[in-house]
Motif scaffolding. Structure first.
Motif, PDB file in Angstrom:
ATOM      1  N   ASP A 116      -2.535 -12.773  13.597  1.00 55.97           N
ATOM      2  CA  ASP A 116      -1.465 -13.494  14.277  1.00 55.97           C
ATOM      3  C   ASP A 116      -0.453 -14.038  13.265  1.00 55.97           C
ATOM      4  O   ASP A 116      -0.005 -15.189  13.361  1.00 55.97           O
ATOM      5  CB  ASP A 116      -2.034 -14.633  15.131  1.00 55.97           C
ATOM      6  N   PHE A 117      -0.116 -13.187  12.290  1.00 54.55           N
ATOM      7  CA  PHE A 117       0.902 -13.521  11.299  1.00 54.55           C
ATOM      8  C   PHE A 117       2.175 -12.751  11.610  1.00 54.55           C
ATOM      9  O   PHE A 117       2.141 -11.693  12.229  1.00 54.55           O
ATOM     10  CB  PHE A 117       0.442 -13.163   9.890  1.00 54.55           C
ATOM     11  N   ASP A 118       3.304 -13.289  11.132  1.00 55.36           N
ATOM     12  CA  ASP A 118       4.565 -12.581  11.267  1.00 55.36           C
ATOM     13  C   ASP A 118       4.544 -11.316  10.422  1.00 55.36           C
ATOM     14  O   ASP A 118       4.014 -11.302   9.300  1.00 55.36           O
ATOM     15  CB  ASP A 118       5.722 -13.482  10.836  1.00 55.36           C
ATOM     16  N   VAL A 119       5.129 -10.256  10.950  1.00 59.34           N
ATOM     17  CA  VAL A 119       5.147  -8.974  10.242  1.00 59.34           C
ATOM     18  C   VAL A 119       5.794  -9.113   8.871  1.00 59.34           C
ATOM     19  O   VAL A 119       5.300  -8.563   7.875  1.00 59.34           O
ATOM     20  CB  VAL A 119       5.885  -7.911  11.088  1.00 59.34           C
ATOM     21  N   ALA A 120       6.894  -9.848   8.792  1.00 56.96           N
ATOM     22  CA  ALA A 120       7.595  -9.989   7.520  1.00 56.96           C
ATOM     23  C   ALA A 120       6.721 -10.660   6.474  1.00 56.96           C
ATOM     24  O   ALA A 120       6.745 -10.283   5.294  1.00 56.96           O
ATOM     25  CB  ALA A 120       8.887 -10.781   7.715  1.00 56.96           C
ATOM     26  N   SER A 121       5.924 -11.654   6.876  1.00 60.02           N
ATOM     27  CA  SER A 121       5.044 -12.334   5.925  1.00 60.02           C
ATOM     28  C   SER A 121       3.959 -11.403   5.410  1.00 60.02           C
ATOM     29  O   SER A 121       3.667 -11.370   4.208  1.00 60.02           O
ATOM     30  CB  SER A 121       4.409 -13.563   6.589  1.00 60.02           C
ATOM     31  N   VAL A 122       3.352 -10.637   6.315  1.00 57.79           N
ATOM     32  CA  VAL A 122       2.320  -9.684   5.893  1.00 57.79           C
ATOM     33  C   VAL A 122       2.915  -8.643   4.961  1.00 57.79           C
ATOM     34  O   VAL A 122       2.337  -8.308   3.913  1.00 57.79           O
ATOM     35  CB  VAL A 122       1.678  -9.014   7.122  1.00 57.79           C
ATOM     36  N   ASP A 123       4.078  -8.114   5.334  1.00 52.58           N
ATOM     37  CA  ASP A 123       4.723  -7.088   4.526  1.00 52.58           C
ATOM     38  C   ASP A 123       5.070  -7.613   3.131  1.00 52.58           C
ATOM     39  O   ASP A 123       4.859  -6.934   2.121  1.00 52.58           O
ATOM     40  CB  ASP A 123       5.983  -6.602   5.238  1.00 52.58           C
ATOM     41  N   THR A 124       5.588  -8.829   3.057  1.00 55.59           N
ATOM     42  CA  THR A 124       6.026  -9.387   1.780  1.00 55.59           C
ATOM     43  C   THR A 124       4.889  -9.462   0.776  1.00 55.59           C
ATOM     44  O   THR A 124       5.051  -9.153  -0.414  1.00 55.59           O
ATOM     45  CB  THR A 124       6.624 -10.784   1.994  1.00 55.59           C
ATOM     46  N   TRP A 125       3.705  -9.852   1.225  1.00 61.29           N
ATOM     47  CA  TRP A 125       2.594 -10.102   0.317  1.00 61.29           C
ATOM     48  C   TRP A 125       1.629  -8.924   0.190  1.00 61.29           C
ATOM     49  O   TRP A 125       0.673  -9.000  -0.592  1.00 61.29           O
ATOM     50  CB  TRP A 125       1.826 -11.339   0.768  1.00 61.29           C
ATOM     51  N   LEU A 126       1.871  -7.848   0.917  1.00 61.79           N
ATOM     52  CA  LEU A 126       0.898  -6.751   0.943  1.00 61.79           C
ATOM     53  C   LEU A 126       0.664  -6.148  -0.437  1.00 61.79           C
ATOM     54  O   LEU A 126      -0.467  -6.104  -0.934  1.00 61.79           O
ATOM     55  CB  LEU A 126       1.372  -5.670   1.925  1.00 61.79           C
ATOM     56  N   VAL A 127       1.704  -5.634  -1.074  1.00 61.11           N
ATOM     57  CA  VAL A 127       1.539  -4.948  -2.360  1.00 61.11           C
ATOM     58  C   VAL A 127       1.135  -5.914  -3.470  1.00 61.11           C
ATOM     59  O   VAL A 127       0.208  -5.609  -4.243  1.00 61.11           O
ATOM     60  CB  VAL A 127       2.816  -4.167  -2.719  1.00 61.11           C
ATOM     61  N   PRO A 128       1.788  -7.084  -3.633  1.00 63.62           N
ATOM     62  CA  PRO A 128       1.323  -7.995  -4.688  1.00 63.62           C
ATOM     63  C   PRO A 128      -0.146  -8.372  -4.551  1.00 63.62           C
ATOM     64  O   PRO A 128      -0.883  -8.373  -5.548  1.00 63.62           O
ATOM     65  CB  PRO A 128       2.236  -9.216  -4.517  1.00 63.62           C
ATOM     66  N   ALA A 129      -0.592  -8.675  -3.332  1.00 57.55           N
ATOM     67  CA  ALA A 129      -1.990  -9.063  -3.147  1.00 57.55           C
ATOM     68  C   ALA A 129      -2.928  -7.877  -3.335  1.00 57.55           C
ATOM     69  O   ALA A 129      -3.983  -7.994  -3.987  1.00 57.55           O
ATOM     70  CB  ALA A 129      -2.177  -9.669  -1.752  1.00 57.55           C
ATOM     71  N   ALA A 130      -2.570  -6.718  -2.788  1.00 56.40           N
ATOM     72  CA  ALA A 130      -3.437  -5.539  -2.907  1.00 56.40           C
ATOM     73  C   ALA A 130      -3.578  -5.114  -4.364  1.00 56.40           C
ATOM     74  O   ALA A 130      -4.673  -4.740  -4.811  1.00 56.40           O
ATOM     75  CB  ALA A 130      -2.864  -4.394  -2.075  1.00 56.40           C
ATOM     76  N   ALA A 131      -2.483  -5.167  -5.126  1.00 57.03           N
ATOM     77  CA  ALA A 131      -2.553  -4.769  -6.537  1.00 57.03           C
ATOM     78  C   ALA A 131      -3.446  -5.717  -7.326  1.00 57.03           C
ATOM     79  O   ALA A 131      -4.274  -5.273  -8.143  1.00 57.03           O
ATOM     80  CB  ALA A 131      -1.149  -4.736  -7.135  1.00 57.03           C
ATOM     81  N   ALA A 132      -3.307  -7.015  -7.094  1.00 61.07           N
ATOM     82  CA  ALA A 132      -4.071  -7.997  -7.864  1.00 61.07           C
ATOM     83  C   ALA A 132      -5.553  -7.961  -7.533  1.00 61.07           C
ATOM     84  O   ALA A 132      -6.386  -8.347  -8.367  1.00 61.07           O
ATOM     85  CB  ALA A 132      -3.520  -9.398  -7.609  1.00 61.07           C
ATOM     86  N   VAL A 133      -5.918  -7.490  -6.352  1.00 67.52           N
ATOM     87  CA  VAL A 133      -7.327  -7.473  -5.938  1.00 67.52           C
ATOM     88  C   VAL A 133      -7.943  -6.086  -6.100  1.00 67.52           C
ATOM     89  O   VAL A 133      -9.004  -5.919  -6.731  1.00 67.52           O
ATOM     90  CB  VAL A 133      -7.463  -7.946  -4.475  1.00 67.52           C
ATOM     91  N   LEU A 134      -7.297  -5.069  -5.553  1.00 69.84           N
ATOM     92  CA  LEU A 134      -7.929  -3.757  -5.450  1.00 69.84           C
ATOM     93  C   LEU A 134      -8.037  -3.052  -6.800  1.00 69.84           C
ATOM     94  O   LEU A 134      -9.069  -2.437  -7.109  1.00 69.84           O
ATOM     95  CB  LEU A 134      -7.146  -2.895  -4.464  1.00 69.84           C
ATOM     96  N   ILE A 135      -6.987  -3.099  -7.620  1.00 67.84           N
ATOM     97  CA  ILE A 135      -7.004  -2.336  -8.873  1.00 67.84           C
ATOM     98  C   ILE A 135      -8.034  -2.880  -9.864  1.00 67.84           C
ATOM     99  O   ILE A 135      -8.852  -2.111 -10.395  1.00 67.84           O
ATOM    100  CB  ILE A 135      -5.593  -2.288  -9.476  1.00 67.84           C
ATOM    101  N   PRO A 136      -8.068  -4.205 -10.161  1.00 67.35           N
ATOM    102  CA  PRO A 136      -9.150  -4.686 -11.041  1.00 67.35           C
ATOM    103  C   PRO A 136     -10.537  -4.458 -10.450  1.00 67.35           C
ATOM    104  O   PRO A 136     -11.483  -4.162 -11.195  1.00 67.35           O
ATOM    105  CB  PRO A 136      -8.845  -6.178 -11.190  1.00 67.35           C
ATOM    106  N   ALA A 137     -10.670  -4.584  -9.120  1.00 68.84           N
ATOM    107  CA  ALA A 137     -11.974  -4.357  -8.500  1.00 68.84           C
ATOM    108  C   ALA A 137     -12.425  -2.911  -8.665  1.00 68.84           C
ATOM    109  O   ALA A 137     -13.619  -2.638  -8.882  1.00 68.84           O
ATOM    110  CB  ALA A 137     -11.917  -4.737  -7.021  1.00 68.84           C
ATOM    111  N   ALA A 138     -11.484  -1.961  -8.554  1.00 74.25           N
ATOM    112  CA  ALA A 138     -11.837  -0.549  -8.718  1.00 74.25           C
ATOM    113  C   ALA A 138     -12.333  -0.268 -10.127  1.00 74.25           C
ATOM    114  O   ALA A 138     -13.339   0.425 -10.328  1.00 74.25           O
ATOM    115  CB  ALA A 138     -10.633   0.333  -8.382  1.00 74.25           C
ATOM    116  N   LEU A 139     -11.635  -0.802 -11.132  1.00 76.83           N
ATOM    117  CA  LEU A 139     -12.075  -0.572 -12.511  1.00 76.83           C
ATOM    118  C   LEU A 139     -13.388  -1.292 -12.785  1.00 76.83           C
ATOM    119  O   LEU A 139     -14.269  -0.744 -13.478  1.00 76.83           O
ATOM    120  CB  LEU A 139     -10.995  -1.044 -13.484  1.00 76.83           C
TER     121      LEU A 139
END
Length: 713
Positions: free
Chosen positions: A257-280
Motif C-alpha cells: 500500500d505504497f505509492d508507485v513513485a515511492s517504490v520506484d524511486t527506491w527500487l534500484v538503490p535498495a536492491a543494489a545495496a542488498v542483493l549484490i553483496p548478498a550474492a557474493l
C-alpha cells in the motif's frame, strides 16, 4: 507420508487458499498476508534444492527470492498473454508460481539441513568488534542519508555536490576502507556483506534524497507507465520490454500500500545495496579467510545504481546472476538462482538481460558432464553469442520491419576517425586544469574499467593454469566481454539509429560497453578479492596503500555517479524544478479545456508527465515533446535554434492536433533572452513563472499575434 509428499500437500493447500480467498473477495490485507506466507513457505521448501546444506534462514531467504523471481516472470508472461494484472490476474499468477514450485519440489531432491556445519563462535574481542563494525557502518550510511535529506532541493540544478557537506565523500571513502580493514581483522563474510551494503547504499541513496521532485528524465516516464498498469491492469500499446520492473513495482506497491513513485524511486538503490553483496557473500560461503573479497565489489560502476530505470534494475539482477555463477565453495546445488535472475533481467531490459542469460548458460555448460573439449568449444560459442546477441537482435528487428531496428553500414568501420575517437575515449588521460579532486575523480572513473580488465585477465590466466591438468573447465568470461566490446564498436561505428535523436544515438553502444564491464566481474572480483586477502599479511605501508587506493576509488566513483559541473566535467543537463511543474499547471489551466500542444525541453516534459501522466495523444504524438527522435521534439529544437516563428507553431499544432500551442523557455537556456524577445513579438500572450525562471508563450493560431505579459508567482 514422505517429506516430499508433505511439501506437495502444503503447496496444494496454499494454491487452494489463494484461489479461495480471491473468489470470496478477501480484502487486500488478507490477500497480502496469504501471498507473503505462501512465498515464504515455498521459499523454505526450495532452500535445500537451491543451496548445499543451508541454514533455515539462509535457505528460506534465497528460496523466497527465487519464488519472487518466478512470480514476476509469471506476471510478465500473463501480461503479454493479454490477461489483466488485477484481482483475478494477481491470484492466478501466484497460483501458477506455487504450482511451478510444486513441480520443482517433486523433481529435485533437497539436502536436509540437519548435520550442517556450525559456525565457530567468535571470541569476545571479535564479537565486540563485529557489533562495532556494523554499528559504525550503519551510522555512517544514516549520517550521509540525513545530510542528503537536509540538502534536498526542488530547484533545477546541474549538480547536487555543492549542496552536500564537504565531509560526505571522505566518509564514503572511509566506509569502504573500514570494511576492508574489518574484513582483515574480523574475517566474517556476513559482517563484510553488511558493511559493503552500507557503503553502496551511501552512494545509491543520494539521488533519491537530493532530487525531491525526481532525478533524470526516463524515470518520470516509467512511473507514469507503472501508474497506468496499477490502475488498469495493462498497458496499451504493450511495451516489448521494461515489464520486469513494471510488474514488480506495481505488485510491491499494491502489497505494501505504497505509492508507485515511492517504490520506484527506491527500487534500484535498495536492491543494489542488498542483493549484490548478498550474492557474493553466498558464493564465498563460510570461508572466513575470504571475507576480504567483498570490498572487491569496488570494481562495479556505482553510477548504475543511483536511479531506478529498467536498465538499472536489469543491471542489478544481471550482476547478481553473474556473481552467483562464480565457482568457489560450491554452495549451490544447481544454477537455478542465476538462471531466474537472468530471466528476470531479460524481462526488464534485453540489452542487459540477453547477454547475461547466454552467459549463465555458458557457466552451466562449463560445469556440465560433457567431455572437456566439447565443453570448451560450446562455452566459447556461447561467449561469442552473448557478446553479439544485442546487434543480432537489432538486425533481426530490422529484417522484420520493426521501427526500432538498426541498419548496419560496416564500411564505416574502415574510417580511421571512428577508431581514433574510440581509442581517445578509452585512454585514461585528462588535461591538467589545476583542479585536483575533479581530475582525480575522472582518473578513477577512467582507470576502473582497466583495473577490472587487469584483474579479469589475471583471474582468467590463473583459472586456465589450474585447470590444465584437471577435467574442470572455467567459463570464458574474458571472451564474452571481448565479444561484447567488439559488438559495441560495431553499434557505435556502423549502426544507424535513425529512430533516435543525435545525442542518444550512442547510448546503446555505451550501454553495451557497460554490459561488457559486467561480464568481466565474475573473473575480476574473485581475483581482486584474492589479492585483497593476501594484502592482510603484507607490510604495514603496503596495507595502508591498499586501504588508501580503495578509498580513493570509492570516493571518485561516488562523485562520478551523479552529475558533475566542475573544471573538468561540465554538466549540460538540468534537473526538473518546481518552476517546471508550475509551468505545466499554468498551461493546463490557461487552455481552459481546449486541446493544446507544447514545445518545451525535456525537464518541462518530464514535469508534465509527472503531474498529468500521459494526458493526451494525437496520432501517437504526445502533447509534450519526448526526446526520443519524435517530430515534435525536432520542432522544439527548430524553434529554439532558428526562432519561434508562428509557422513552426502551426506545424507543432498540426502534429498535436490542436490550434493552441505553447512555447516554454527556461532562463538557463543560453539563448533565453534572445528567444524571449522573438517570442514576445510572435505570441498572443506570455507568462512569467517565478520572476522569469520560466517564460511561457501562448500561440492561438486562430488569432493574430498580440502580446500580453502576465506575472505568475
Amino acid at each position: 507420508m514422505t517429506e516430499q509428499w508433505k511439501e506437495l500437500a502444503v503447496q496444494g493447500a496454499l494454491v487452494a487458499a489463494i484461489l479461495g480467498a480471491h473468489f470470496l473477495n478477501a480484502g487486500p490485507l488478507i490477500m497480502g498476508f496469504l501471498s507473503i506466507f505462501a512465498m515464504l513457505t515455498q521459499g523454505y521448501a526450495l532452500g535445500p534444492r537451491l543451496l548445499r546444506n543451508p541454514s533455515a534462514l539462509l535457505g528460506t531467504a534465497w528460496g523466497f527470492l527465487a519464488t519472487l523471481g518466478m512470480l514476476m516472470l509469471t506476471r510478465g508472461a500473463l501480461f503479454y498473454a493479454g490477461m489483466l494484472l488485477d484481482g483475478p490476474g494477481e491470484a492466478l499468477a501466484l497460483a501458477i508460481t506455487l504450482i511451478a514450485g510444486g513441480v520443482w519440489l517433486s523433481i529435485c531432491r533437497g539436502q536436509k539441513t540437519a548435520g550442517q556445519k556450525i559456525h565457530e563462535p567468535l571470541d569476545k574481542e571479535k564479537s565486540i568488534l563485529s557489533v562495532l563494525a556494523i554499528s559504525l557502518s550503519v551510522f555512517a550510511a544514516a549520517l550521509i542519508g540525513w545530510a542528503a535529506f537536509r540538502s534536498g532541493t526542488t530547484n533545477a540544478i546541474r549538480t547536487p555536490w555543492p549542496l552536500l557537506p564537504s565531509w560526505v565523500l571522505p566518509l564514503i571513502a572511509l566506509q569502504w576502507t573500514f570494511a576492508l580493514a574489518s574484513a582483515w581483522r574480523i574475517r566474517r563474510t556476513v559482517i563484510s556483506a553488511v558493511q559493503i551494503g552500507c557503503a553502496m547504499a551511501s552512494t545509491a541513496l543520494l539521488a533519491p534524497l537530493l532530487y525531491r521532485i525526481g532525478y533524470g528524465f526516463d524515470g518520470f516516464l516509467h512511473v507514469a507507465g507503472e501508474r497506468v498498469l496499477l490502475a488498469t491492469g495493462t498497458l496499451l500499446p504493450k511495451p516489448p520490454y521494461y515489464m520486469g520492473q513494471y510488474v514488480f513495482v506495481t505488485w510491491l506497491s499494491k502489497l505494501m500500500d505504497f505509492d508507485v513513485a515511492s517504490v520506484d524511486t527506491w527500487l534500484v538503490p535498495a536492491a543494489a545495496a542488498v542483493l549484490i553483496p548478498a550474492a557474493l557473500a553466498l558464493v564465498i560461503g563460510r570461508e572466513r579467510q575470504k571475507a576480504a573479497m567483498l570490498p572487491a565489489l569496488i570494481l562495479m560502476p556505482l553510477s548504475a545504481f543511483v536511479a531506478t530505470t529498467p536498465h538499472g534494475f536489469a543491471s542489478v539482477l544481471g550482476i547478481a546472476a553473474l556473481l552467483l555463477c562464480i565457482r568457489t565453495e560450491e554452495r549451490m546445488n544447481s544454477r537455478s538462482l542465476p538462471l531466474i535472475f537472468a530471466l528476470w533481467a531479460l524481462l526488464t531490459h534485453p540489452l542487459v538481460g540477453l547477454p547475461v542469460l547466454v552467459c549463465v548458460f555458458m557457466a552451466i555448460v562449463s560445469e556440465s558432464a560433457l567431455a572437456k573439449p566439447w565443453r570448451i568449444a560450446a562455452s566459447a560459442m556461447l561467449a561469442i553469442t552473448a557478446g553479439f546477441s544485442v546487434p543480432l537482435v537489432f538486425g533481426a528487428a530490422t529484417a522484420f520491419g520493426s521501427g526500432a531496428g538498426v541498419s548496419f553500414h560496416l564500411s564505416e568501420l574502415t574510417k580511421p576517425e571512428i577508431w581514433s575517437g574510440l581509442m581517445a575515449s578509452w585512454v585514461p588521460w585528462v588535461g591538467n586544469r589545476y583542479a585536483l579532486w575533479a581530475e582525480t575523480s575522472v582518473w578513477a572513473e577512467k582507470l576502473l574499467p582497466w583495473i577490472t580488465i587487469l584483474f579479469a585477465g589475471l583471474g582468467t590466466w590463473r583459472a586456465t593454469k589450474s585447470s590444465r591438468n584437471t577435467a574442470v573447465s572455467n567459463p570464458p568470461w574474458f571472451l564474452a566481454a571481448g565479444a561484447a566490446v567488439l559488438a559495441a564498436v560495431v553499434l557505435k561505428g556502423a549502426g544507424d539509429f535513425s529512430f533516435l535523436i543525435d545525442y542518444e544515438k550512442g547510448n546503446y553502444a555505451d550501454r553495451l560497453f557497460l554490459v561488457a564491464w559486467f561480464l568481466l566481474l565474475p573473473a575480476a572480483v574473485p581475483e581482486l578479492g584474492r589479492w585483497l586477502c593476501k594484502a592482510r599479511m603484507a607490510r604495514l605501508a603496503s596495507r595502508w596503500a591498499v586501504l588508501a587506493s580503495v578509498g580513493i576509488l570509492a570516493a571518485g566513483m561516488s562523485y562520478a555517479s551523479l552529475p558533475r559541473h566542475d573544471a573538468v566535467t561540465p554538466s549540460r543537463g538540468w534537473s526538473v524544478g518546481y518552476a517546471d511543474i508550475e509551468a505545466v499547471r499554468l498551461i493546463h489551466e490557461d487552455s481552459e479545456g481546449r486541446p493544446y500542444t507544447v514545445l518545451a525541453n525535456q525537464s518541462v516534459s518530464a514535469a508534465a508527465v509527472r503531474t498529468f501522466g500521459f494526458l493526451r495523444y494525437h496520432d501517437d504524438v504526445f502533447l509534450y515533446p519526448i526526446p526520443t527522435g519524435g517530430e515534435l521534439y525536432k520542432l522544439f529544437l527548430r524553434a529554439s535554434y532558428e526562432g519561434p516563428e508562428r509557422e513552426v507553431m502551426s506545424l507543432a499544432g498540426a502534429l498535436g492536433g490542436s490550434r493552441l500551442v505553447y512555447f516554454v523557455v527556461n532562463d538557463y537556456w543560453w539563448k533565453a533572452n534572445e528567444l524571449s524577445e522573438a517570442a514576445e513579438a510572435s505570441a498572443n500572450r506570455s507568462f512569467l513563472i517565478r520572476d522569469g525562471a520560466i517564460r511561457v508563450f501562448r500561440y492561438d493560431l486562430d488569432i493574430p499575434a498580440q502580446s500580453d505579459t502576465s506575472a505568475v508567482k
